[in-house]
Design a protein around this motif. Structure first.
Motif, short mmCIF file in Angstrom:
data_model
loop_
_atom_site.label_atom_id
_atom_site.label_comp_id
_atom_site.label_asym_id
_atom_site.label_seq_id
_atom_site.Cartn_x
_atom_site.Cartn_y
_atom_site.Cartn_z
N ARG A 86 25.07 9.25 39.39
CA ARG A 86 23.71 8.76 39.13
C ARG A 86 23.58 7.30 39.54
O ARG A 86 22.59 6.90 40.15
CB ARG A 86 23.38 8.92 37.65
CG ARG A 86 22.22 8.04 37.19
CD ARG A 86 21.03 8.86 36.80
NE ARG A 86 19.98 8.00 36.27
CZ ARG A 86 18.74 8.00 36.72
NH1 ARG A 86 18.40 8.79 37.72
NH2 ARG A 86 17.82 7.23 36.17
N ALA A 87 24.61 6.49 39.22
CA ALA A 87 24.58 5.08 39.60
C ALA A 87 24.57 4.92 41.12
O ALA A 87 23.86 4.08 41.66
CB ALA A 87 25.78 4.35 39.01
N GLN B 118 27.87 0.75 36.08
CA GLN B 118 27.39 2.06 36.50
C GLN B 118 26.67 2.78 35.36
O GLN B 118 25.64 3.43 35.58
CB GLN B 118 28.55 2.90 37.02
CG GLN B 118 29.11 2.41 38.36
CD GLN B 118 30.26 3.26 38.85
OE1 GLN B 118 30.54 4.34 38.33
NE2 GLN B 118 30.96 2.75 39.86
N ARG C 294 23.37 7.03 43.31
CA ARG C 294 22.02 7.37 43.79
C ARG C 294 21.05 6.22 43.51
O ARG C 294 20.15 5.96 44.31
CB ARG C 294 21.53 8.66 43.12
CG ARG C 294 22.23 9.91 43.59
CD ARG C 294 21.50 11.17 43.15
NE ARG C 294 21.42 11.28 41.70
CZ ARG C 294 22.34 11.88 40.95
NH1 ARG C 294 23.43 12.40 41.53
NH2 ARG C 294 22.19 11.96 39.63
N ARG C 295 21.26 5.54 42.39
CA ARG C 295 20.39 4.42 42.03
C ARG C 295 20.54 3.26 43.00
O ARG C 295 19.62 2.47 43.20
CB ARG C 295 20.75 3.96 40.61
CG ARG C 295 19.74 3.03 39.96
CD ARG C 295 18.44 3.77 39.67
NE ARG C 295 17.42 2.85 39.17
CZ ARG C 295 16.72 2.01 39.92
NH1 ARG C 295 16.95 1.95 41.21
NH2 ARG C 295 15.81 1.24 39.39
N VAL D 95 27.98 10.17 35.61
CA VAL D 95 27.38 8.85 35.46
C VAL D 95 27.53 8.06 36.76
O VAL D 95 26.59 7.41 37.24
CB VAL D 95 28.02 8.08 34.29
CG1 VAL D 95 27.49 6.65 34.23
CG2 VAL D 95 27.74 8.80 32.99
N SER D 96 28.73 8.12 37.35
CA SER D 96 28.98 7.41 38.60
C SER D 96 28.07 7.90 39.71
O SER D 96 27.55 7.12 40.51
CB SER D 96 30.45 7.58 39.00
OG SER D 96 30.74 6.88 40.18
N ALA E 79 22.72 3.84 35.32
CA ALA E 79 22.31 5.22 35.07
C ALA E 79 21.23 5.30 33.99
O ALA E 79 20.42 6.23 33.99
CB ALA E 79 23.52 6.06 34.67
N ASP F 116 13.75 4.13 36.85
CA ASP F 116 13.79 4.31 38.30
C ASP F 116 12.90 3.32 39.04
O ASP F 116 13.08 3.11 40.25
CB ASP F 116 13.37 5.74 38.66
CG ASP F 116 14.41 6.77 38.26
OD1 ASP F 116 15.60 6.40 38.21
OD2 ASP F 116 14.04 7.93 38.01
#
Length: 370
Positions: free
Chosen positions: A181-182, A124, A184-185, A178-179, A128, A132
């Protein structure tokens, strides 16, 4: 007790030896099965012909059995022409920072990221930090893949392993940004391409592409195996993860051994030595510590004509890896009475779902230990 994977095996690669070039594919794995499925994905996609090729970064855990299997899988990956890096990300207080710092540039240059465990905090964090523009492929991590896709489709704010309850405590709260963001990624959207490569029965959200893992690479490289009499029993780490009561598990193994004429017990890499010794003494089973993921060991052979397992990844993957060999794979349900006191309330339903969706395995009713 047979043991093949141990800490004495030398590392097959040197840290820092390879990095994915611009436009390449960067894969992160933490287990032998994840690396096997990266090789299956690369075979299916002919990745070796892609610009920049494939670089596999191994982030090994501490336990020696996993490390031994990872070293052997790393050599197989190198034999396929892929670059491999062994990174001791858990090697001390400063190791995580050094690992992440060394990966920032290749992360942002990679055309595609391949990951095996979206629940991993290491993975994760790397997601992050990634650019993108890179596409993301999640390769099979067994039953965890089923839970990951269910949570992704359900819009979960954070990913939680099925056998763990609660909120994760203070560390999870600190890691939450961080989690998020991961997560969403991993959710498809404008400019984000997400692929799932899996042999498991999954229902991902809309716009996540799915490629079926048929274990074509495994079948092409190994076997067919020599078949032997009797039954092979596949072990599980359900007791180690606090899902199943240890005494009831050992009693169930003993009953299955008597009922089905089991001769060998293929240990899960996370099963404790003390537990395996007890199983050997109380059941008479030969304990086998596989030196590679079971799909490869079974395909290499020799293997029994019947393989019996509790609900786990192998009831989905072994029928594919052993297609056309005449091997019968059977799965025994986990009786609710076997569950440990502290087991997650979701455990029984999840394990039943693993069995219900095993398309190539024969279903058995739980044995009732005396």
């Amino acid at each position: 007790m047979t043991g093949r994977a141990d800490a004495a095996v030398p590392d097959p690669v040197r840290p820092g030896a390879h990095r994915a070039g611009a436009g390449g594919t960067l894969a992160f794995v933490e287990s032998p099965v994840q690396l096997l499925n990266v090789l299956e994905w690369a075979h299916a996609r002919a990745v070796d012909a892609d610009p920049g090729g494939l670089t596999v970064v191994i982030l090994p855990p501490h336990d020696p059995m996993t490390r031994g299997q990872l070293r052997r899988m790393a050599q197989l990956a190198r034999d396929e022409g892929h670059a491999v890096e062994w990174s001791e990300a858990r090697g001390g207080a400063s190791a995580p920072l050094k690992t992440v710092a060394g990966l920032v540039r290749p992360l942002r240059a990679a055309r595609r990221l391949v990951i095996g465990d979206p629940f991993s905090r290491y993975v994760q964090l790397l997601l992050a930090l990634a650019g993108d523009a890179a596409a993301v492929t999640v390769v099979d991590d067994g039953t965890a893949t089923m839970e990951f896709t269910a949570q992704l489709a359900g819009g979960a704010k954070r990913f939680t392993r099925w056998h763990r309850g609660g909120t994760g405590g203070a560390r999870a709260a600190l890691f939450a940004p961080v989690s998020a963001r991961a997560r969403r990624r991993l959710a498809p959207g404008a400019g984000r391409r997400v692929e799932l490569f899996s042999a498991m029965p999954v229902r991902p959200p809309e716009h996540v592409s799915v490629t079926e893992n048929t274990f074509a690479w495994t079948r092409a490289r190994l076997g067919p195996p020599t078949l032997i009499a009797g039954t092979d029993l596949v072990g599980t780490s359900l007791a180690e993860t606090g899902v199943v009561d240890l005494d009831r598990y050992v009693a169930a193994v003993a009953e299955l051994t008597r009922a089905h004429g089991a001769v060998r017990y293929f240990a899960h890499r996370r099963e404790r030595t003390e537990k395996l010794h007890r199983i050997a003494v109380e059941t008479g089973l030969e304990i086998v510590r596989p030196d590679l993921p079971l799909e490869l060991v079974a395909r290499r052979g020799p293997v029994a004509r019947t393989i019996l397992s509790f609900p786990s990844t192998v009831v989905h993957t072994l029928p594919l890896a052993l297609a056309g060999t005449g091997v019968r794979v059977a799965v025994c349900d986990v009786d609710p009475a076997w569950l440990a006191e502290g087991a997650s309330p979701r455990a029984q339903g999840f394990l039943t779902g693993v069995t219900d969706t095993a398309r190539g395995a024969h279903r058995l009713h739980p044995e009732k230990p005396a």
